[in-house]
Scaffold this active site. Structure first.
Site, short mmCIF file in Angstrom:
data_model
loop_
_atom_site.label_atom_id
_atom_site.label_comp_id
_atom_site.label_asym_id
_atom_site.label_seq_id
_atom_site.Cartn_x
_atom_site.Cartn_y
_atom_site.Cartn_z
N LYS A 1 -14.64 -21.40 6.72
CA LYS A 1 -13.83 -22.41 6.83
C LYS A 1 -14.53 -23.72 6.54
O LYS A 1 -13.99 -24.63 5.95
CB LYS A 1 -12.73 -22.54 8.02
CG LYS A 1 -11.89 -21.39 8.08
CD LYS A 1 -11.14 -21.15 9.43
CE LYS A 1 -10.32 -20.05 9.39
NZ LYS A 1 -10.06 -19.60 10.68
N LYS B 1 1.00 -1.36 0.07
CA LYS B 1 0.06 -0.11 0.21
C LYS B 1 0.84 1.38 0.18
O LYS B 1 0.64 2.19 -0.78
CB LYS B 1 -0.76 0.00 1.25
CG LYS B 1 -2.22 -0.47 0.91
CD LYS B 1 -3.19 -0.05 2.18
CE LYS B 1 -4.11 -1.17 2.45
NZ LYS B 1 -4.38 -1.38 3.80
#
Lengths: 432, 432
Positions: free
Chosen positions: B207, B47
């Site tokens: 998950k 970033k």
């Protein structure tokens, strides 16, 4: 529909072989979906062609001549579930010579002659897989080769023999004697009539040799594994262990520090908070420590017809996928690392020690002085009357010590007149 | 020496990204030995280009423009460790469009858009691997796809969120309140400032959606997972559970009976002898039951910089091996099985129920009668005075019951005038 059917020659038609046939037949749709090819058990080697079988309709596949299978040009893959070293090794080498891929569940063979078999396979561009040879239904070899391929494994510990773990669990839960539990295990079919290979640790040693070679990527000979069995473990050891927070397990240990390796199988005091401590009965587990991943553990059935057959057929699926892709014999990495065996001065662990001593003043002080001379300090000590107070019993857990130093201490202690008996000495794992 | 160097574009340079660079640099020799090719981190998306980094010498690799990496023809593989759904999904689809292979640790993305991403990968002949997205350092996805390829998995249960397992473990070990332990977990960095995703079970649900798709080979949408978090679990529930032999875990459950499936995440009473019961702290574990293999369990770190990076680099190794063999994008099996979701009448389990009732004669009889009307019988009952004897507290563990029946019972109970409060109702696992 599958474009082609891969033909399997099955050597051995006992319980595992029967399981393999059942899975290949029963899961055919799934196998085709996963591999793109059909799989068919084409020929089956048996000792006695006349014996009745639990699966019908296979009469035309059965042969008692191994070379009827090994030399059959239609057979693509050999699944070996006969066991034993000879003539199984020769069958496998001859089959590789014929360009056939191999799945085997044979830990004895792979532990003793794995290097030769894998070299021949590489030469011939063939696959050899042997997941079922260690810890039956647990896909541990794949985890070591693939799952941790980017890590450096530093330690493996395994409860890799179900018979001994059953015995240790029963002794621990019921406070029973070794001999009684062994008899019970034999009656239940969990132990063989001649239990030597299990209870003396030889079976576990073969599995640890295979794990070490794959996990550390070093060549290791079976006779480089230090082996001690469970036949001398007493219910008193177990009871005192419990008092101090430990359970005794027949533990395989493979440890690497830089390029120095130690591999052993021995009864070990495992701290009750360690994940291996709650692996009970005939279950197996392999604990793997990697530099990056840290602690992991793989738990499951170590044997049994269907778990073993599952591992065998999963290996078969890998071979069939490789056939479909045309990449057989190119997935193996031969051990490429240097290896030195550690000498005893570098084998470090805590120890549990149980002694019977004369009940007189100063004995404990003399023992701790002996230990201190070797830089061994104590973590826990328990002393209590023995034999109606005529002697005392001393139980100690040390801090980390070198095996060579502990051996020296044991030699000194033997010669001390105040020592009646050295009852036991175990490695200790966990509980920092 | 490697014949070629595979070039990796790394999206994201946080802790996991840093771990990936460290492992690729530090283990280069091992990676070359295993794959035959070198691996180099070629470009890194950050970033803020000016931020100081813990690894030096990478300045010339750093870019803040994702398309500087995605459109670079030299980049073979993209490793995505940014997280989030947008624009990460677009980056990955664009990279696949350019023929780049993908490793991602992004459970949110794979749970929500896995099907679309895998379809694009198949179209383009690219690999997509995402082992790190479930249970960090545990190679569970490989085990499901490869290790159990010949078996039919019928049940998976997972402790797949370290934050909630840390909280449940602390509450259980210290008898502490949820709110206090959550605060402590936040202070230690085990829980986020906004803990919703963890404590309400959303993270675990993602998950479980990934595990279910791979393990059962059925398509599953994230909103088909029934989710309940841990914020309403009280220390009293934990204490009574313990008394009756159970520990409470936030448990993901995926169960298949023929072609009917149920998937949930909810606080569950797990019997203390079940292998999942001793999985404590931030550790994760996935329990897998297969028709043939029986019970297995995989245990390890569920998160962390290095465990996650290990899983990422192991996936990278698989891609590089496939590149060497020229077989990328051909190892995947799209979900191919039909799936129906079970209705509540087919969701069977034992239940733990805690009620506050008026302390008068016949109350327990009325409750058991209500249960009996729905064919629910009791395994354990505990009754004791509550609120200084003004009411009574009843704790029950039932035998196996349908969820629909238990829901009916709870509705009936709510309307009974002798019921002061229904304190809690949990699924119960193990302890038959």
């Amino acid at each position: 529909m599958a474009e082609k059917v891969v033909k399997v020659g099955l050597l051995g038609f006992g319980t595992v072989g029967t399981g393999v046939v059942r899975i290949v037949q029963g899961h055919q749709d799934d196998l085709v979906k996963q591999t793109g090819l059909g799989i068919e058990v084409h020929k089956i080697l048996v000792k006695d062609k006349e014996k009745s079988r639990s699966i019908n309709g296979l009469d035309n596949k059965i042969t008692s001549d191994p070379y009827d299978i090994i030399n059959d040009p239609d057979v693509d893959v050999i699944v070996e579930v006969i066991g034993g070293i000879h003539p199984t090794k020769e069958y496998i080498l001859d089959a590789l010579e014929q360009g056939k891929h191999i799945v085997t569940a044979n830990k004895d063979l792979m532990a003793l002659h794995g290097a030769e078999i894998l070299a021949k396979a590489e030469e011939k561009g063939c696959d050899v897989f042997y997941e079922a040879s260690v810890a039956g239904g647990i896909p541990i070899l794949r985890a070591l080769v693939e799952g941790f391929s980017s890590d450096r494994i530093t330690k493996m510990m395994g409860i890799v023999n179900g018979t001994t773990n059953y015995i240790m669990t029963k002794m621990s839960q019921e406070g029973a004697d070794y001999a009684d539990v062994l008899k019970e295990a034999q009656a239940l079919g969990y132990a063989e009539a001649d239990p030597t290979s299990d209870v003396e640790g030889f079976d576990a040693a073969r599995k640890m040799a295979i794990l070490t070679t794959l996990g550390f990527r070093v060549p290791l000979k079976l006779d480089e594994v230090d082996v001690k069995g469970i036949s001398s473990v007493s219910k008193e050891d177990i009871a005192y262990g419990k008092k101090l927070g430990y359970v005794i397990k027949l533990l395989g240990l493979a440890r690497r520090d830089e390029d120095e390796v130690e591999v052993s199988v021995q009864p070990t005091m495992v701290h009750k908070d360690h994940p291996l401590a709650s692996v009970n009965g005939v279950f197996n587990a392999v604990y793997v420590h990697g530099e990056a991943v840290g602690e992991t553990m793989f738990y499951g059935p170590g044997a049994g017809e269907l778990p073993t057959a599952t591992a065998v057929v999963s290996d078969l699926v890998t071979i069939v996928k490789n056939m479909k892709l045309g990449v057989n014999g190119r997935g193996m990495v031969a051990p490429y690392k240097e290896k030195k065996l550690k000498d005893d001065s570098k084998k470090l662990s805590k120890y549990f020690l149980r002694l019977i001593v004369a009940d007189k003043r100063g004995v404990l002080a003399q023992i701790t002085q002996l230990l201190a001379n070797k830089n061994i300090s104590l973590d826990q000590v328990l002393q209590q009357p023995y034999n109606g107070g005529q002697q005392a019993e001393i139980i100690m857990v040390t801090h980390v010590a070198a095996k060579s130093d502990m051996n020296d201490v044991l030699l000194f202690l033997k010669d001390m007149d105040f020592i009646t008996e050295i009852k036991s000495c175990y490695r200790v794992e966990g509980g920092e």
